[in-house]
Design a protein around this motif. Structure first.
Motif, short mmCIF file in Angstrom:
data_model
loop_
_atom_site.label_atom_id
_atom_site.label_comp_id
_atom_site.label_asym_id
_atom_site.label_seq_id
_atom_site.Cartn_x
_atom_site.Cartn_y
_atom_site.Cartn_z
N LEU A 220 39.42 -18.04 -11.44
CA LEU A 220 40.29 -18.95 -10.71
C LEU A 220 40.70 -20.16 -11.55
CD1 LEU A 220 38.54 -18.57 -7.28
CD2 LEU A 220 40.98 -18.16 -7.70
N ARG A 221 39.80 -20.64 -12.39
CA ARG A 221 40.19 -21.72 -13.31
C ARG A 221 41.24 -21.23 -14.30
NH1 ARG A 221 34.41 -23.43 -13.02
NH2 ARG A 221 33.97 -22.01 -14.76
N ALA A 222 41.09 -20.00 -14.76
CA ALA A 222 42.08 -19.43 -15.67
C ALA A 222 43.44 -19.29 -14.98
CB ALA A 222 41.61 -18.07 -16.19
N TYR A 223 43.42 -18.91 -13.72
CA TYR A 223 44.67 -18.81 -12.95
C TYR A 223 45.42 -20.14 -13.00
CZ TYR A 223 47.61 -19.28 -8.80
OH TYR A 223 48.65 -19.57 -7.94
N ARG A 224 44.74 -21.22 -12.76
CA ARG A 224 45.41 -22.52 -12.72
C ARG A 224 45.92 -22.92 -14.10
NH1 ARG A 224 45.97 -25.92 -8.54
NH2 ARG A 224 44.74 -24.46 -7.31
N ARG A 225 45.16 -22.59 -15.16
CA ARG A 225 45.60 -22.92 -16.52
C ARG A 225 46.84 -22.11 -16.92
NH1 ARG A 225 40.17 -22.11 -17.83
NH2 ARG A 225 40.74 -20.16 -18.89
N GLU A 226 46.87 -20.86 -16.50
CA GLU A 226 47.88 -19.92 -16.99
C GLU A 226 49.08 -19.78 -16.06
OE1 GLU A 226 45.63 -16.36 -17.46
OE2 GLU A 226 44.27 -17.26 -18.95
N PHE A 227 49.10 -20.50 -14.97
CA PHE A 227 50.16 -20.34 -13.98
C PHE A 227 51.53 -20.62 -14.58
CE2 PHE A 227 52.94 -21.94 -10.62
CZ PHE A 227 52.82 -20.94 -9.66
N THR A 228 52.46 -19.71 -14.32
CA THR A 228 53.83 -19.84 -14.78
C THR A 228 54.74 -19.95 -13.56
OG1 THR A 228 53.38 -18.48 -16.72
CG2 THR A 228 55.69 -18.77 -16.11
N PRO A 229 55.38 -21.10 -13.34
CA PRO A 229 56.21 -21.26 -12.13
C PRO A 229 57.36 -20.26 -12.09
CG PRO A 229 55.80 -23.37 -13.21
CD PRO A 229 55.34 -22.31 -14.16
N ARG A 230 57.63 -19.75 -10.89
CA ARG A 230 58.80 -18.90 -10.70
C ARG A 230 60.06 -19.73 -10.46
NH1 ARG A 230 58.02 -13.68 -9.69
NH2 ARG A 230 59.80 -13.47 -8.27
N ALA A 231 59.88 -20.98 -10.12
CA ALA A 231 61.00 -21.90 -9.93
C ALA A 231 60.54 -23.28 -10.36
CB ALA A 231 61.46 -21.92 -8.48
N GLU A 232 61.47 -24.10 -10.77
CA GLU A 232 61.14 -25.44 -11.24
C GLU A 232 60.44 -26.23 -10.14
OE1 GLU A 232 63.32 -29.41 -13.14
OE2 GLU A 232 64.47 -27.59 -12.70
N GLY A 233 59.30 -26.81 -10.50
CA GLY A 233 58.58 -27.66 -9.56
C GLY A 233 57.53 -26.96 -8.74
N THR A 234 57.48 -25.63 -8.75
CA THR A 234 56.45 -24.94 -7.98
C THR A 234 55.09 -25.09 -8.65
OG1 THR A 234 56.91 -22.84 -9.07
CG2 THR A 234 58.05 -23.28 -7.00
N GLN A 235 54.05 -25.06 -7.84
CA GLN A 235 52.70 -25.32 -8.32
C GLN A 235 51.79 -24.14 -8.00
OE1 GLN A 235 51.85 -28.15 -9.99
NE2 GLN A 235 54.01 -28.72 -9.87
N PRO A 236 50.70 -23.99 -8.75
CA PRO A 236 49.73 -22.94 -8.42
C PRO A 236 49.05 -23.24 -7.09
CG PRO A 236 48.84 -24.39 -10.10
CD PRO A 236 50.28 -24.78 -9.92
N TYR A 237 48.67 -22.18 -6.39
CA TYR A 237 47.93 -22.32 -5.14
C TYR A 237 46.92 -21.19 -5.07
CZ TYR A 237 47.03 -23.93 -0.41
OH TYR A 237 46.43 -24.47 0.70
N SER A 238 45.66 -21.56 -4.84
CA SER A 238 44.62 -20.53 -4.87
C SER A 238 43.59 -20.75 -3.78
CB SER A 238 43.93 -20.51 -6.24
OG SER A 238 43.34 -21.76 -6.53
#
Length: 351
Positions: A220-238
């Motif tokens: 889950l920590r890796a998910y937040r580090r590696e998150f690539t937004p699909r649109a400008e301004g979107t944030q990871p959510y887990s």
């Protein structure tokens, strides 16, 4: 590579005033009760969670198990949605290899038309059952379901509004009813694959700590580090699902721990029947169970509500997740409801 499709905003439509807590319900059939009673019990659990301030109530998808009544999570989501008013409802998940993406899109658009702003869709690539049942559900398909998962997700997103590229053979198709809203989408995982897939594709992630506790925090920590937004301004959510039970009654806690231990043993032996209450109580009070009991091994969080809430808050921070999903399978539904209510109150005080 990211799946085909446009941008999805993973920001959650948070129920006003709700806690960052959810319930994942396997809709267990208690020994001696009917499936109808189990489904009525699931509604009671959802109402308890709603009253206590939980954000979501999810049902799982499992097949070929006489101890569970959750083989049709879409129908259960509709039923629970009709019996509640605020809590988000959904499936965690829809095991996508068992389903046609267009049909999933149609089903969840219909649910959104029925319950606007309240429907979640979490996707899994596992079958939710044994190999033979998976073979039957997929009508004998011999392809690698895991390898097909990315394409299925891309197809689903296209049907839900992303659209297909020009010239695609499915571009003329419509997943009806056509509505602007999308279900809040998550990707399930019990290995690093799920969070990684979600991160690469800009989707929300849920990790099953209750299945793979040794992998959960790092994944889950890796998910937040590696998150690539699909649109400008979107944030990871887990979110992270955790086996948890809160009670001032030590015997109730022992029964919960013993029931889960026996459940896992039965699954490994191919036994899929409801547990007998006397078997659970006998095992919970046996020297064999007490000798093997390891409440500090991190697999489950049990005990007095204050201690459980504090530990879950610590785990939330360690995993860098936005929500905790409580998994409380047990033979006693009233105890489960008491645990959910007590945990919510303790969470408010601890937070």
């Amino acid at each position: 590579m990211p799946v085909d499709g446009g941008d999805i905003d993973p920001e959650v439509d948070v129920v006003e005033g709700s806690l960052p807590l959810a319930v994942l319900d396997f809709v267990g059939i208690e020994h001696g009760e009917s499936p109808s009673a189990a489904i009525a019990g699931a509604v009671a659990v959802a109402r308890t969670a709603e009253t206590a301030g939980y954000r979501r109530y999810w049902v799982s998808e499992h097949h070929n198990m006489t101890s569970l009544a959750c083989s049709s999570p879409e129908l259960l989501t509709a039923h629970v949605g009709a019996q509640t008013s605020r809590i988000r409802v959904g499936a965690a998940g829809i095991m996508l290899p068992n389903h046609a993406p267009m049909k999933v899109a149609e089903t969840f658009r219909t649910l959104l038309a029925m319950y606007p702003g309240r429907v979640d869709l979490a996707l899994g690539r596992a079958p939710g059952t044994d190999p033979l049942t998976a073979h039957v559900l997929r009508r004998g398909a011999s392809a690698d379901a895991g390898a097909e998962f990315p394409g299925q997700v891309g197809e689903l997103l296209a049907f839900l509004g992303d659209g297909f590229p020009a010239g695609h053979p499915y571009a003329q198709l419509v997943a009806a009813p056509v509505i602007d809203e999308r279900p809040e989408m998550f990707v399930l995982g019990s290995s690093p694959y799920g969070p990684r897939f979600a991160a690469v594709n800009g989707l929300s992630a849920v990790f099953a700590h209750h299945m793979s506790p040794e992998l959960a925090f790092d994944a889950l920590r890796a998910y937040r580090r590696e998150f690539t937004p699909r649109a400008e301004g979107t944030q990871p959510y887990s979110a992270m699902s955790v086996l948890a039970f809160a009670s001032e009654d030590e015997e109730a806690t022992l029964d919960f721990e013993a029931a889960w231990t026996l459940t896992i043993q039965n699954i490994s032996r191919g036994v899929r029947e409801p547990l007998r209450p006397e078997d659970i109580r006998g095992y919970a009070r046996s020297e064999r169970f007490r000798a093997a009991r390891r409440p500090d091994d991190g697999r489950m969080v049990t005990g007095e509500p204050k201690a459980v809430a504090e530990r879950l808050l610590e785990m939330k921070q360690q995993a860098q997740v936005d929500e905790i999903v409580i998994v409380t399978p047990s033979l006693d539904r009233a105890r489960r409801q008491g645990s959910f209510a007590a945990l919510a109150e303790a969470w408010r005080q601890a937070a």
